[in-house]
Design an enzyme around this catalytic site. Structure first.
Site, PDB file in Angstrom:
ATOM      1  N   ILE A  12      -3.407 -18.371 -10.653  1.00 12.47           N
ATOM      2  CA  ILE A  12      -2.709 -19.136  -9.620  1.00 12.47           C
ATOM      3  C   ILE A  12      -1.894 -20.266 -10.231  1.00 12.47           C
ATOM      4  O   ILE A  12      -0.744 -20.495  -9.845  1.00 12.47           O
ATOM      5  CB  ILE A  12      -3.701 -19.679  -8.571  1.00 12.47           C
ATOM      6  CG1 ILE A  12      -4.425 -18.517  -7.872  1.00 12.47           C
ATOM      7  CG2 ILE A  12      -2.968 -20.541  -7.539  1.00 12.47           C
ATOM      8  CD1 ILE A  12      -3.505 -17.497  -7.215  1.00 12.47           C
ATOM      9  N   CYS A 150      -6.486 -17.054  -0.399  1.00 11.48           N
ATOM     10  CA  CYS A 150      -5.395 -16.117  -0.149  1.00 11.48           C
ATOM     11  C   CYS A 150      -5.692 -15.270   1.082  1.00 11.48           C
ATOM     12  O   CYS A 150      -4.805 -15.047   1.918  1.00 11.48           O
ATOM     13  CB  CYS A 150      -5.168 -15.226  -1.366  1.00 11.48           C
ATOM     14  SG  CYS A 150      -6.669 -14.396  -1.967  1.00 11.48           S
TER      15      CYS A 150
END
EC number: 1.2.1.12
Length: 337
Positions: A12, A150
């Protein structure tokens, strides 16, 4: 421009940097990772097995990461309090280590000169905001916030549209989720969850997920109405939410599709264009690698049993799409401050 520091240069963290460079609204001025020297940072940023080679110029000089001529300070501190964010002007910190997920731990960044922290994971006791769902309720007095997960970003948007239009009585969510870095390539010990220790390369692995319950932090009206589980599968990226819901109002699947098309067109209150996408094509998971959307509604994959009981399917790039929402959230927070 908003000056940003990234703590944790994993999947990420690196994709937040790629997104920031693409968006040209955020300026990443520093990256911290105690497990990487600057040369290794450059290598991992330049080459990506899922999203491809970075097309610009990546180099290092004098201990700094340089991308397309832009210099980024590189730190290797284990403790957030020791990172000298102020030395490079980093005010907004993306906390993407997966370690410092409480307000107390994340606030340690302020000792180095940071002003705000956005955690890229579900936070413990931390205000949670999902872009397109409840970000408008952000209070500028809050120093540490969470961008949720997510899966929550996908599910919350899907649930918001359905709940706003038709009302959700109850729902069960399954996410068929791509591999993540915490999984094992071969069978290995995993004390907390034995199944999670099995090889990710040749198994479908049932797993717990807090994504459905986390949606209620963004949509309090759904408290006690949603829960779910995950299946981890041997793919590198892109996941899919399967949401089975019982609706308050009688409706048709065509009406649900119309509601999703409207959301994709930016016509649903609170959801700006660019958050939702809609497809009726014969798509599969790799078709969504690199998608910026939080949720792509797959109209062909869903089905209705009757006018109040339906299965809804939505895709999301759990890496790239989520990193884009992290950037969006930082931009929003900066504007409010």
């Amino acid at each position: 421009m908003v000056n940003v520091g990234i703590n944790g240069f994993g999947r990420i963290g690196r994709l937040v940097l790629r997104n920031a460079l693409q968006m040209q609204i955020l300026t990443v001025v520093a990256v911290n990772d105690p497990f990487l020297d600057v040369e290794y940072m450059a290598y991992l940023f330049k080459y990506d097995s899922v999203h491809g080679r970075y097309q610009g110029k990546v180099e290092t000089k004098d201990g700094k990461l340089i991308i397309d001529g832009h210099k980024i300070a590189a730190f290797a501190e284990r403790e957030p309090a020791n990172i000298k964010w102020a030395d490079c002007g980093a005010e907004y910190i993306v906390e993407s280590t997966g370690v410092f997920k409480t307000e107390e731990l994340a606030k340690e960044h302020l000792k180095g000169g940071a002003k705000k922290v956005v955690i890229t994971a579900p936070g413990s006791g931390v205000p949670t905001y999902v872009v397109g769902v409840n970000l408008d309720k952000y209070d500028p007095k809050e120093v540490v916030i969470s961008n949720a997960s997510c899966t929550t970003n996908c599910l919350a948007v899907l649930a918001k549209v359905i709940n706003d239009k038709f009302g959700i009585v109850e729902g069960l969510m399954t996410t068929v989720h791509a591999t993540t870095a915490t999984q094992k390539t071969v069978d290995a010990p995993a004390k907390k969850d034995w199944r999670s220790g099995r090889s990710v390369t040749n198994n479908i692995i049932p797993a717990s997920t807090g994504a459905a319950k986390a949606v209620t932090k963004a949509i309090p009206d759904l408290e006690g109405k949603l829960t779910g589980l995950a299946f981890r599968v041997p793919t590198l990226d892109v996941s899919v939410v399967d949401l089975v819901v019982r609706l308050e109002k009688e409706t048709s699947y065509d009406d649900v599709k119309k509601a999703m098309r409207d959301a994709a067109d930016g016509k649903h209150p609170g959801i700006e264009k660019g958050i939702v996408d809609y497809t009726e094509e014969d798509v599969v998971s790799t078709d969504f690698v690199g998608s910026n959307y939080s949720m792509i509604f797959d109209a062909k994959a869903g089905i209705a049993l009757n006018s109040r009981f339906m299965k809804l399917v939505a895709w999301y790039d759990n890496e790239w799409g989520y990193a884009r929402r992290v950037c969006d959230e930082v931009v929003y927070v900066a504007k409010k401050n």
